[in-house]
Design a protein around this motif. Structure first.
Motif, PDB file in Angstrom:
ATOM      1  N   ARG A  28       0.958  -1.107  -0.002  1.00  0.00           N
ATOM      2  CA  ARG A  28       0.006  -0.173   0.110  1.00  0.00           C
ATOM      3  C   ARG A  28       0.793   1.101   0.076  1.00  0.00           C
ATOM      4  NH1 ARG A  28      -4.097  -0.457   4.804  1.00  0.00           N
ATOM      5  NH2 ARG A  28      -4.988  -2.198   2.983  1.00  0.00           N
ATOM      6  N   ALA A  29       2.011   1.153   0.895  1.00  0.00           N
ATOM      7  CA  ALA A  29       2.842   2.464   1.026  1.00  0.00           C
ATOM      8  C   ALA A  29       3.552   2.590  -0.319  1.00  0.00           C
ATOM      9  CB  ALA A  29       3.688   2.457   2.157  1.00  0.00           C
ATOM     10  N   ALA A  30       3.940   1.397  -0.989  1.00  0.00           N
ATOM     11  CA  ALA A  30       5.056   1.628  -2.061  1.00  0.00           C
ATOM     12  C   ALA A  30       4.243   1.953  -3.148  1.00  0.00           C
ATOM     13  CB  ALA A  30       5.719   0.195  -2.222  1.00  0.00           C
ATOM     14  N   ARG A  31       2.814   1.752  -3.305  1.00  0.00           N
ATOM     15  CA  ARG A  31       1.905   1.996  -4.651  1.00  0.00           C
ATOM     16  C   ARG A  31       2.356   3.598  -4.635  1.00  0.00           C
ATOM     17  NH1 ARG A  31      -2.840   0.742  -3.018  1.00  0.00           N
ATOM     18  NH2 ARG A  31      -2.337  -1.557  -2.965  1.00  0.00           N
ATOM     19  N   LYS A  32       2.379   4.459  -3.653  1.00  0.00           N
ATOM     20  CA  LYS A  32       2.060   5.827  -3.955  1.00  0.00           C
ATOM     21  C   LYS A  32       3.521   6.188  -4.736  1.00  0.00           C
ATOM     22  CE  LYS A  32      -0.293   6.628   0.221  1.00  0.00           C
ATOM     23  NZ  LYS A  32      -0.333   7.335   1.487  1.00  0.00           N
ATOM     24  N   LYS A  33       4.687   5.462  -4.590  1.00  0.00           N
ATOM     25  CA  LYS A  33       5.799   5.738  -5.424  1.00  0.00           C
ATOM     26  C   LYS A  33       5.970   5.145  -6.492  1.00  0.00           C
ATOM     27  CE  LYS A  33       8.200   6.833  -0.988  1.00  0.00           C
ATOM     28  NZ  LYS A  33       9.288   6.742  -0.221  1.00  0.00           N
ATOM     29  N   SER A  34       5.082   3.974  -6.754  1.00  0.00           N
ATOM     30  CA  SER A  34       5.092   3.422  -7.995  1.00  0.00           C
ATOM     31  C   SER A  34       5.085   3.765  -9.158  1.00  0.00           C
ATOM     32  CB  SER A  34       4.219   1.998  -7.649  1.00  0.00           C
ATOM     33  OG  SER A  34       4.373   1.145  -8.960  1.00  0.00           O
ATOM     34  N   PRO A  35       5.813   3.741 -10.213  1.00  0.00           N
ATOM     35  CA  PRO A  35       5.415   4.253 -11.638  1.00  0.00           C
ATOM     36  C   PRO A  35       4.106   3.578 -12.162  1.00  0.00           C
ATOM     37  CG  PRO A  35       7.446   2.641 -11.889  1.00  0.00           C
ATOM     38  CD  PRO A  35       6.801   3.035 -10.266  1.00  0.00           C
ATOM     39  N   LYS A  36       3.553   4.132 -13.300  1.00  0.00           N
ATOM     40  CA  LYS A  36       2.498   3.354 -13.858  1.00  0.00           C
ATOM     41  C   LYS A  36       2.866   2.058 -14.597  1.00  0.00           C
ATOM     42  CE  LYS A  36       0.027   7.657 -14.734  1.00  0.00           C
ATOM     43  NZ  LYS A  36      -0.590   8.434 -15.985  1.00  0.00           N
ATOM     44  N   PRO A  37       1.839   1.076 -14.372  1.00  0.00           N
ATOM     45  CA  PRO A  37       2.137  -0.150 -15.033  1.00  0.00           C
ATOM     46  C   PRO A  37       2.597   0.021 -16.402  1.00  0.00           C
ATOM     47  CG  PRO A  37       0.068  -0.278 -13.670  1.00  0.00           C
ATOM     48  CD  PRO A  37       0.533   1.050 -13.792  1.00  0.00           C
ATOM     49  N   ALA A  38       3.318  -0.758 -16.754  1.00  0.00           N
ATOM     50  CA  ALA A  38       3.961  -0.802 -18.411  1.00  0.00           C
ATOM     51  C   ALA A  38       3.700  -2.310 -18.840  1.00  0.00           C
ATOM     52  CB  ALA A  38       5.248  -0.107 -18.469  1.00  0.00           C
ATOM     53  N   THR A  39       3.523  -1.965 -20.538  1.00  0.00           N
ATOM     54  CA  THR A  39       3.451  -3.267 -20.851  1.00  0.00           C
ATOM     55  C   THR A  39       4.775  -3.504 -21.854  1.00  0.00           C
ATOM     56  OG1 THR A  39       1.191  -3.029 -21.578  1.00  0.00           O
ATOM     57  CG2 THR A  39       2.346  -4.448 -22.998  1.00  0.00           C
ATOM     58  N   LEU A  40       5.346  -4.695 -21.502  1.00  0.00           N
ATOM     59  CA  LEU A  40       6.772  -4.777 -22.001  1.00  0.00           C
ATOM     60  C   LEU A  40       6.617  -6.279 -23.085  1.00  0.00           C
ATOM     61  CD1 LEU A  40       8.733  -4.909 -18.653  1.00  0.00           C
ATOM     62  CD2 LEU A  40       8.313  -3.133 -20.250  1.00  0.00           C
ATOM     63  N   VAL A  41       7.339  -5.867 -24.061  1.00  0.00           N
ATOM     64  CA  VAL A  41       7.293  -7.086 -25.161  1.00  0.00           C
ATOM     65  C   VAL A  41       8.727  -7.615 -25.285  1.00  0.00           C
ATOM     66  CG1 VAL A  41       6.847  -7.759 -27.556  1.00  0.00           C
ATOM     67  CG2 VAL A  41       5.157  -6.147 -26.376  1.00  0.00           C
ATOM     68  N   SER A  42       9.013  -8.800 -25.033  1.00  0.00           N
ATOM     69  CA  SER A  42      10.493  -9.024 -25.271  1.00  0.00           C
ATOM     70  C   SER A  42      10.454 -10.058 -26.337  1.00  0.00           C
ATOM     71  CB  SER A  42      11.065  -9.589 -23.944  1.00  0.00           C
ATOM     72  OG  SER A  42      10.857  -8.656 -22.945  1.00  0.00           O
ATOM     73  N   VAL A  43      11.353 -10.048 -27.150  1.00  0.00           N
ATOM     74  CA  VAL A  43      11.426 -11.043 -28.343  1.00  0.00           C
ATOM     75  C   VAL A  43      12.919 -11.824 -27.983  1.00  0.00           C
ATOM     76  CG1 VAL A  43      11.844 -11.439 -30.680  1.00  0.00           C
ATOM     77  CG2 VAL A  43      10.426  -9.729 -29.609  1.00  0.00           C
ATOM     78  N   TYR A  44      12.633 -13.199 -27.962  1.00  0.00           N
ATOM     79  CA  TYR A  44      13.871 -13.993 -27.827  1.00  0.00           C
ATOM     80  C   TYR A  44      14.455 -14.603 -29.221  1.00  0.00           C
ATOM     81  CZ  TYR A  44      13.014 -13.767 -22.746  1.00  0.00           C
ATOM     82  OH  TYR A  44      12.751 -13.200 -21.375  1.00  0.00           O
ATOM     83  N   PHE A  45      15.826 -14.612 -29.159  1.00  0.00           N
ATOM     84  CA  PHE A  45      16.304 -14.730 -30.499  1.00  0.00           C
ATOM     85  C   PHE A  45      17.405 -16.478 -30.353  1.00  0.00           C
ATOM     86  CE2 PHE A  45      15.461 -10.548 -31.013  1.00  0.00           C
ATOM     87  CZ  PHE A  45      15.295 -10.480 -32.493  1.00  0.00           C
ATOM     88  N   ASP A  46      17.295 -16.855 -31.102  1.00  0.00           N
ATOM     89  CA  ASP A  46      18.335 -18.261 -30.923  1.00  0.00           C
ATOM     90  C   ASP A  46      18.468 -18.718 -32.577  1.00  0.00           C
ATOM     91  OD1 ASP A  46      19.872 -20.375 -30.398  1.00  0.00           O
ATOM     92  OD2 ASP A  46      18.744 -20.918 -28.331  1.00  0.00           O
ATOM     93  N   THR A  47      19.111 -19.836 -32.710  1.00  0.00           N
ATOM     94  CA  THR A  47      19.328 -20.444 -34.220  1.00  0.00           C
ATOM     95  C   THR A  47      18.309 -21.536 -34.257  1.00  0.00           C
ATOM     96  OG1 THR A  47      20.930 -22.225 -33.366  1.00  0.00           O
ATOM     97  CG2 THR A  47      21.647 -20.031 -34.051  1.00  0.00           C
ATOM     98  N   ASP A  48      18.184 -22.098 -35.270  1.00  0.00           N
ATOM     99  CA  ASP A  48      17.362 -23.304 -35.561  1.00  0.00           C
ATOM    100  C   ASP A  48      17.616 -24.402 -34.792  1.00  0.00           C
ATOM    101  OD1 ASP A  48      15.468 -22.096 -37.417  1.00  0.00           O
ATOM    102  OD2 ASP A  48      16.875 -22.676 -39.006  1.00  0.00           O
TER     103      ASP A  48
END
Length: 523
Positions: A28-48
């Motif tokens: 509850r206390a930390a929520r006041k200092k918390s930034p707004k929620p963000a949507t993160l898209v992470s693409v992972y790479f590798d070989t076949d």
């Protein structure tokens, strides 16, 4: 140049508990200092051929607003065991990996020209992330809630995690915060990273048993860092086998028991350094969960090695069908009991407590000069002394193997098992081709001796199980009407086991004499 390890603790949390967690007094206390929620898209790479995965690495590019952050993480080995992972992170100019910014001696052999040309997107994660800054004591911790999914083509799986990352201060505060969270919602330690989830998705992998991983010790490790590396690997194996066990796989349950035995052996190997009331609490908890898992495994072995061969040889023998049905019922009840223990709050708390004890237990902070010296002692002389002492005990006991009663043979089996685990744990402390060759022969000899002694112990256990089954009453409280037939069938099983004692004892003697010729791999 190696990157600074990322100190973090990942927890799995049921998605339907997030609402309650986000509105808990803790956040509850930390929520006041918390930034707004963000949507993160992470693409992972590798070989076949998934060359990065086979090298124990993951490579991702994460989009945050207009920025792109490239991250390479070490996903396997001792540093990935539970709490820390090596990480190389850089901001790059676009969606494609830029490996020129990650020039590092540790990465150079992996990212050759052929691998660079073959990299392609293989899966991605999409999460809604909320970050809470937490102050605990003098420590700063970043609590992150991720809710979303892992996607690979048309395949997807849900993702719901809480991550605690230490920004400043003592790692003990991470575990203190984790236990506070556990009082709010049913969190549990997570040992599978987002990358591992993605790779499992594209491979269509179902939960499978996980065997013990090697421990990456080096000759310059201290006793403290050595124990922590060993214990992390054991705890990881314990937790990693939970899904297979709950999925009904008896091998998953067996591997959980192996992990517990290895962890208990590690505690025994470093006992002088771990003295304290908290250590005794941990040992009590290990004993509890071992007892909860034990009966199911014992009955599995009994069915496979004793009941089934006899039934297959003469399936219509008097009482065999009744006995087989009774044994299977007992096994199913024991497995249900084991799964209930693994799913219990007590087990979840045990795992978190063990994790905290490994990383930041009282034994790591003791100011006693003797204990501090033990922690700082190099692993090589300590490991050599421990291996030598346990080796001599087995040589002494084995010289009188034919005179030992079942209880003393069982004790010798436990000693052989602990020496084998110690040999596996400490292998990296004694590098070199000669030491490696000797250690391989030493461990193979121990395995054969352990197997023969284990077979002798199983005979004693199986005789006890036969007696219990015959003497037991049915659910109504009266003696089973087919008790006489069942007793006859159980007698056949016991007779078969007793007839094996002489030959198995001979096998054990032969295994001992072969092992006695093995040369030590330590100086």
């Amino acid at each position: 140049m190696w990157p600074a390890p990322e100190v973090e603790l990942k927890l799995e949390v049921p998605a339907d508990s997030l609402y309650r967690l986000a509105r808990s007094p803790l956040l509850r206390a930390a929520r006041k200092k918390s930034p707004k929620p963000a949507t993160l898209v992470s693409v992972y790479f590798d070989t076949d051929k998934l060359k990065l995965r086979h090298k124990g690495l993951s490579l991702r590019v994460r989009r945050i607003g207009r920025r792109h952050i490239q991250t390479i993480k070490q996903e396997s080995g001792e540093s990935a065991a539970v709490f820390t992972r090596d990480e190389w992170e850089h901001q790059i100019g676009g969606r494609q990996p830029d490996l020129d910014v990650a020039q590092d001696a540790a990465l150079g052999p992996v990212f050759g020209k052929k691998v660079r040309r073959s990299l392609k997107p293989i899966f991605e994660t999409r999460v809604r992330r909320t970050v809470y800054p937490i102050h605990s004591g003098d420590s700063e911790i970043e609590l992150t809630i991720d809710k979303g999914k892992v996607e690979a083509g048309r395949q997807s799986s849900p993702l719901c995690e809480v991550e605690l990352e230490l920004k400043r201060g003592e790692s003990a505060e991470l575990f203190k915060l984790a236990r506070m969270l556990a009082e709010e919602v049913p969190v549990q330690l997570a040992v599978k990273t987002k990358a591992e989830r993605g790779y499992a998705l594209i491979a269509g992998e179902r939960p499978e048993p996980v065997k013990a991983a090697s421990v990456a010790l080096t000759p310059n490790c201290s006793r403290q860092s050595s124990f922590q590396a060993i214990a992390r690997a054991c705890l990881r194996q314990l937790v990693a086998n939970q899904p297979a066990t709950l999925g009904g796989d008896p091998e998953g349950l067996h591997q959980m028991r192996v992990a517990l035995r290895r962890l208990r052996a590690a505690v025994s190997l470093f006992a002088d350094m771990l003295i304290g009331p908290r250590t005794e609490e941990m040992k009590t908890q290990f004993k509890w969960i071992t007892q909860e898992l034990g009966p199911a495994r014992e009955l599995d072995v009994f069915i496979k090695r004793v009941a089934r061969p006899v039934a297959d040889g003469k399936p219509n023998g008097p009482g065999m069908a009744v006995l087989a049905k009774d044994i299977q019922r007992r096994r199913d009840e024991a497995f249900t009991r084991a799964c209930a223990a693994v799913e219990s709050t007590r087990f979840r708390d045990l795992v978190l407590d063990v994790a905290g004890w490994i990383e930041a237990g009282e034994w790591t902070r003791s100011t006693d000069d003797f204990v501090r010296l033990l922690r700082e002692q190099p692993i090589v002389p300590a490991a050599a002394d421990e291996l030598r002492r346990r080796w001599k005990k087995i040589l002494k006991a084995g010289a009188q193997l034919d005179e030992l009663d079942p209880q003393r043979r069982h004790k010798m089996r436990i000693q052989a098992k602990k020496l084998r685990y110690a040999s596996e744990f400490f292998g990296g402390a004694f590098p070199g081709k000669k030491a490696m060759r000797r250690r391989k022969d030493f461990v193979v000899g121990l395995e054969k001796l352990q197997d023969a002694l284990g077979d002798l112990n199983d005979i004693a256990v199986h005789e006890g199980l036969s007696e219990q089954i015959v003497d037991a009453q049915d659910a109504s409280g009266k003696q089973h009407e087919d008790r006489a037939k069942k007793a006859f069938a159980a007698g056949r099983l016991s007779g078969r086991e007793e007839a094996r004692i002489a030959s198995v004892l001979k096998d054990a003697q032969l295994a001992y004499h072969a092992f006695a010729k093995a040369k030590p791999f330590w100086p």
